[in-house]
Motif scaffolding. Sequence first.
Motif, PDB file in Angstrom:
ATOM      1  N   UNK A 138      23.153  -0.503   3.369  1.00 50.42           N
ATOM      2  CA  UNK A 138      23.567   0.574   2.454  1.00 50.42           C
ATOM      3  C   UNK A 138      22.395   1.439   1.981  1.00 50.42           C
ATOM      4  N   UNK A 139      21.273   0.858   1.531  1.00 49.30           N
ATOM      5  CA  UNK A 139      20.155   1.718   1.115  1.00 49.30           C
ATOM      6  C   UNK A 139      19.612   2.589   2.245  1.00 49.30           C
ATOM      7  N   UNK A 140      19.470   2.016   3.450  1.00 50.16           N
ATOM      8  CA  UNK A 140      18.934   2.781   4.574  1.00 50.16           C
ATOM      9  C   UNK A 140      19.876   3.917   4.944  1.00 50.16           C
ATOM     10  N   UNK A 141      21.175   3.640   5.012  1.00 50.48           N
ATOM     11  CA  UNK A 141      22.150   4.686   5.322  1.00 50.48           C
ATOM     12  C   UNK A 141      22.107   5.788   4.264  1.00 50.48           C
ATOM     13  N   UNK A 142      21.947   5.389   3.002  1.00 52.84           N
ATOM     14  CA  UNK A 142      21.863   6.378   1.923  1.00 52.84           C
ATOM     15  C   UNK A 142      20.624   7.254   2.074  1.00 52.84           C
ATOM     16  N   UNK A 143      19.493   6.633   2.439  1.00 48.55           N
ATOM     17  CA  UNK A 143      18.266   7.413   2.660  1.00 48.55           C
ATOM     18  C   UNK A 143      18.481   8.423   3.780  1.00 48.55           C
ATOM     19  N   UNK A 144      19.081   7.978   4.877  1.00 47.83           N
ATOM     20  CA  UNK A 144      19.298   8.862   6.023  1.00 47.83           C
ATOM     21  C   UNK A 144      20.233  10.021   5.665  1.00 47.83           C
ATOM     22  N   UNK A 145      21.296   9.730   4.933  1.00 48.31           N
ATOM     23  CA  UNK A 145      22.224  10.792   4.520  1.00 48.31           C
ATOM     24  C   UNK A 145      21.530  11.767   3.573  1.00 48.31           C
ATOM     25  N   UNK A 146      20.736  11.237   2.644  1.00 44.72           N
ATOM     26  CA  UNK A 146      20.018  12.094   1.696  1.00 44.72           C
ATOM     27  C   UNK A 146      19.040  13.011   2.418  1.00 44.72           C
TER      28      UNK A 146
END
Length: 315
Positions: free
Chosen positions: A168-176
């Motif tokens: 979840x954190x990595x996906x959030x970083x990528x989306x951001x």
Amino acid sequence: MDNLDYLRILSVAVPVYLTMGAGALARRTGLLKPEADTSLMKLSVMMLTPALIIERVVGNPAVMSLPPVLIAAGLGYGLVALGIALTYFVAPLIGLKKGEGRRTFSVACGLQNYGFVAIPIVTALFPDKGTLGVLFTFTLGVELACWTAGVGLLTGLDKAPWRLALNAPVITILISLLLNFTGLHAQVPQVAHNTFTMLGACAVPLAVLLIGASIADLWGQGAMQWKVAIVSPILRLGIIPVAFLLAAYHLPISLELKRVIVVQAAMPSAVFNIMIARLYGGHATTAVQVVIATTVVSCISTPLVIAWGLKLVGV
């Protein structure tokens, strides 16, 4: 070393360790029960931390283009992989063999607590939005190193669960980052930013409390291997930081990334290393001892390394 610099950094680091102590106290007194850990950590990782990431990365001028992001992520991967490799070759010198803790010792020493201990220190020392945003891009590389070089060492690279790097954190970083690269970050309403700020403010204190509670659970488990307890802080907090600081000193990288690398250099072993050892055939007792030994020593060494490192690299 400038004493004022050291005292300022000490004043920033001590509350993090006191919060860990509060978590340990909460566990010992029954205020924070073990059965609550899983749900609270899921809350932190799946909701609160992504909110913090969005608030610090979306619209952050320091991470608006791809090249600096790739550099930060590449250094995150490379420095962790280097630390794991170094300790793998040192481990036999203290009697650790494959199947008896050598690989676990390497992973535990090489993978620092790159998130929930580093975040409050970075936030307090460098309150500008840029540095924490760069920290999150650095962690992209660390996450990949964790699930390839780290877990891959325990299981074999062909069996490493690489897909778990997309959490979840990595996906959030990528989306951001995608929002930044496309210019869509400007379309995020202020009310959303305010909400993410409130949720994100809860992420780190909760996680640090849980880290303290976990260490309280682990304290005293297994017979002490004194060579592991003595050598792991020397490697994790003394020798491996040299590679980090040399990178920050010599490489033509941004001011924010230099700051991030210096703080990462001073971090103890990640508590998550214990879970990795248990889940992927490692030597859990060795991981526990590395985590506890480096965490205890880091109470003293972390402010020293950060103060000296920042002075060395001129930030």
